[in-house]
Design an enzyme around this catalytic site. Structure first.
Site, short mmCIF file in Angstrom:
data_model
loop_
_atom_site.label_atom_id
_atom_site.label_comp_id
_atom_site.label_asym_id
_atom_site.label_seq_id
_atom_site.Cartn_x
_atom_site.Cartn_y
_atom_site.Cartn_z
N ASP A 480 26.86 60.87 16.70
CA ASP A 480 25.38 60.63 16.09
C ASP A 480 24.37 61.62 17.01
OD1 ASP A 480 23.28 59.44 14.86
OD2 ASP A 480 23.97 57.46 15.23
N ASP A 550 20.12 57.34 6.64
CA ASP A 550 20.18 55.89 6.91
C ASP A 550 19.50 55.09 5.72
OD1 ASP A 550 21.41 55.87 9.33
OD2 ASP A 550 19.47 56.02 10.26
C1 DGJ Z 1 21.76 56.01 13.47
C2 DGJ Z 1 22.75 56.54 12.50
O1 DGJ Z 1 22.26 57.22 11.45
C3 DGJ Z 1 22.90 54.99 11.82
O2 DGJ Z 1 23.95 55.02 10.93
C4 DGJ Z 1 23.55 54.00 12.98
O3 DGJ Z 1 24.82 54.85 13.66
C5 DGJ Z 1 22.46 54.23 14.33
N1 DGJ Z 1 22.11 55.58 14.57
C6 DGJ Z 1 23.14 53.40 15.33
O4 DGJ Z 1 22.19 53.63 16.56
#
Ligand code: DGJ
Length: 725
Positions: A480, A550
């Site tokens: 991430d 997301d």
């Molecule tokens: C952003 C990601 O897109 C999410 O899927 C998740 O992993 C969060 N970060 C966790 O902090």
């Protein structure tokens, strides 16, 4: 031969099966981009060499003569700064004298089989030298002595060309690179629309189309990453071109940092398009004997519309960009803990997820953010990659072993290039974050960016991650990156090199990621950046799939996935079913099926009815796996053009089967709708698994399917599978 050189006419032809690119060496060594488009084998392009010499105060070359030629109006192959070409320049170098007038002329060239990799930067590849040919043209500025090698590769199996540039300093002096774009294309007309992908967190890659106008237009990132805001993709569509027909030129930069994609239409009505590293906040000091490698641009041309451009990108990326074990090996169907538990989990809860997941046929459990340090929310602990034993007593082992014992694989989350101000790592190394001395850096999601331009920082993070992967049988890593880069600076860079930071940061990311990917070839890496904030081809070289957004609402996902599909294949698009209640589970599954497919929910909370739907989806995932990953995508009804519904189709490469999906975003009372399929063999008969009927390809493509029922119900979806008899 894909690439030929006609020494009499001084012309290079770069052919693919369907396209031709022509470069000419003009008088005084000017390199001219004479043609790019559908295949043409002629060897007289003199009509394209000069345009309106002396028009509008355009200065003439003194040797060629006042009435012959101006670099301002000629189709310059790689436009330089300050030497009579007033259009936006691709290349600008400041020499020892302090000026940045730059004027490249031809010196030499080489043609060879295959394609070379770029030191430190991910790029497309061939498995065998017979798959491509490369042309390298050396050009030089006589005054500063800077040398630029323009590198072109054309592929035997795809109508694709890649372009990049290597800059060398063979002189005794230091040179300063101000602009080094990777590709420059001059088109004789400006009758194009520019297509780009803008967005923001949770609304990634929205397609936007605008007619070119005189002057400058385009998109950029200054955020340190390719970004949610603009993707490093642009297409020029000839006026009148559609999804299914007409001239389209697609460009995609294989780079994850600051980029520019700019088009300028000049007074002649011609267009220059350039793409590469964003020259804002960039300068590179090139010492004597040193080289600078720009990333590459993937260039696609087709006369069959935007849809065919996408299919060319998809096939090409599946063959020549995505690599490693999971290029071909089936990827596990996963369930991720994020939307199910956020930071609130422990070993027992995750094992309870695994129990239900196993029963449903899911193949891997991914533990997302929150397993390390004291991370119970997003305010701390990034950089402290040590298990939080309050949540996971006894460490990772009992959890990983427990998940494996249940017959599931196990995945874990990292955000390697970040550091929380509230972390032991920050307290131990208060100069390891990206910052400028004397300024308090801005925080994003309560965190700083870790300075991975530094080798010592990379080595530390590498060893922290590697020891976890080595000691715990980890099958998957989600990588991430949850903020953009402000206050760009590194404690180790001297003042005169501060503007190298952004590029050095990305080189550092590639080094860190590349080392881990190489050391753990059996681990599936998935890219992520607050959803799809770093969804670019360079990342796909390292991580064969990327979390697309997301936003897991299936209706919102339609535009996100349609936009992403402009150049990225289904095999790359992370897509999950979540508990979001905008639609039922069937629609959520039908939308996520387009991508890598998985779940993002607490499986214990599923009703028995929904569990049955999930079991059917798991079966569908296996049934359609190859078709979705290797098939051809046809966008039938685009949510960018239709407020009511979206529809798409995957067609097997041999046209032996197709999967059709339609989703109703907004119902139409009493509406009627017929959708005509695409890409089938008109002479074959196709049996539909769902209605038990048999149709000819001609019927499906010409008469179409009556889908009037499904368009009358909000949030409903229809999926039909047809196989040739
Ligand atoms: C952003 C990601 O897109 C999410 O899927 C998740 O992993 C969060 N970060 C966790 O902090």
């Amino acid at each position: 031969m894909l690439i030929t050189y006609n020494s009499e006419k001084k012309l290079f032809h770069l052919h693919t099966s369907d396209t031709t690119y022509v470069i000419g060496i003009y008088d005084e060594g000017y390199l001219l981009g004479l043609y790019y488009g559908a295949r043409v084998t002629d060897d007289d392009f003199s009509a394209f060499c000069c345009r309106l010499p002396n028009a509008s105060f355009s200065p003439a070359d003194p040797v060629i003569g006042e009435h012959g030629f101006s670099p301002d109006t000629a189709p310059i192959e790689y436009g330089c700064n300050g030497a009579g070409d007033f259009r936006i320049s691709a290349f600008s170098v400041r020499g020892a004298a302090g000026d940045n007038v730059t004027d490249l002329r031809y010196r030499a060239h080489r043609i060879y089989a295959g394609k070379q990799s770029i030191p430190g930067i991910p790029s497309t590849y061939v498995s065998d030298d017979s798959e491509a040919q490369t042309l390298e043209i050396d050009a030089e500025d006589a005054v500063t002595g800077v040398q630029a090698t323009l590198v072109y590769t054309v592929f035997a199996d795809s109508p694709v060309m890649t372009k990049r540039v290597i800059v060398r300093n063979p002189t005794e002096n230091t040179l300063y690179l101000e602009r080094v774009f990777s590709a420059c294309n001059d088109f004789p007309t400006m009758d194009f629309d520019l297509v780009t992908l803008y967005g923001r967190h949770a609304v990634e890659r929205t397609m936007e189309k605008r007619p070119l106008a005189h002057g400058l237009q385009g998109v950029e990132s200054k955020r340190g990453v390719s970004s949610h805001a603009q993707n490093p993709f642009a297409a020029l569509m000839r006026h009148g071109a559609t999804e299914d027909a007409g001239d389209v030129y697609g460009f995609n930069l294989v780079y994850s940092g600051n980029f520019s994609a700019l088009a300028e239409c000049d007074f002649n009505g011609s267009t220059r398009f350039i793409m590469g590293i964003n020259p804002n906040d960039f300068e590179w000091t090139l010492g004597s004997g040193e080289a600078f490698y720009a990333p590459e641009v993937v260039c696609v041309y087709t006369d069959k519309g935007l849809g065919e451009m996408s299919r060319i990108f998809h096939r090409f990326y599946n063959r020549h960009l995505i690599r490693g074990k999971f290029k071909t090996e089936k990827r596990p169907l996963l369930i991720n803990s994020w939307e199910a538990a956020y930071f609130d989990f422990d070993t027992d809860k995750l094992l309870a997820f695994a129990d239900v997941a196993k029963e449903l046929g899911i193949e891997m459990l991914v533990m997302d953010d929150g397993w390390f340090g004291k991370r119970n929310d997003d305010r701390s602990s990034l950089g402290d990659w040590i298990v939080n034993e309050e949540k996971l007593p006894g460490g990772l082992r009992p959890l990983v072993d427990g998940v494996h014992a249940r017959g599931l694989k196990f995945g874990i989350w990292y955000e390697p290039e970040m550091i929380s101000p509230d972390s032991d790592l920050f307290r131990a190394h208060p100069d390891w974050h990206v910052h400028v001395d004397g300024r308090a850096p801005k925080v994003g999601r309560h965190q700083y960016v870790l300075d991975v331009s530094r080798a010592d920082v990379r080595d530390y993070i590498y060893s922290m991650i590697a020891s976890v992967l080595q000691n715990n049988d980890i099958d998957y890593v989600k990588w991430d990156f949850n903020r953009n880069i402000s206050d760009a600076g590194s404690a180790l860079l001297p003042p005169e090199r501060k503007k190298e930071f952004f590029h050095r940061f990305i080189l550092g990311t590639y080094d860190l990621m590349g080392r881990l990917v190489e050391a753990f070839p059996d681990v599936l890496f998935e890219g992520c950046s607050g959803g799809g904030g770093r969804f670019d081809p360079a990342m796909l070289c390292l991580t064969p799939q990327i979390w697309t957004s997301d936003n897991t609402d299936p209706i919102e996902r339609l535009t996100i996935q349609f936009g992403t599909s402009l150049c990225y294949p289904a095999s790359a698009m992370g897509a999950h079913v979540s508990a979001c209640d905008r639609t039922g589970y069937k629609t959520k599954g039908d939308v996520a099926m387009w991508g890598t497919f998985g779940y993002e929910l607490d499986p214990r909370k599923l009703s028995e009815e929904d569990r049955e739907i999930v079991r059917r989806q798991v079966a569908a995932y296996h049934k359609y796996y190859d078709l979705i990953r290797t098939g051809d995508l046809y966008r039938l009804i685009s949510p960018f053009e239709n407020r009511f519904r979206a529809a798409w189709q995957m067609v097997a490469a041999d046209r032996s089967s197709t999967l059709f999906t339609l989703v109703t975003m907004r119902k139409e009372e009493n509406g009627m709708c017929f959708v005509r399929l695409k890409g089938l063999d008109p002479d074959r008969m196709y049996a539909c698994a769902e209605d038990g009927k048999t149709y000819s390809g001609a019927y499906l493509m010409r008469a179409g399917l009556n889908v009037s029922e499904v368009i009358r119900r909000d949030g409903e979806s229809l999926t039909l599978y047809f196989s040739a008899e």
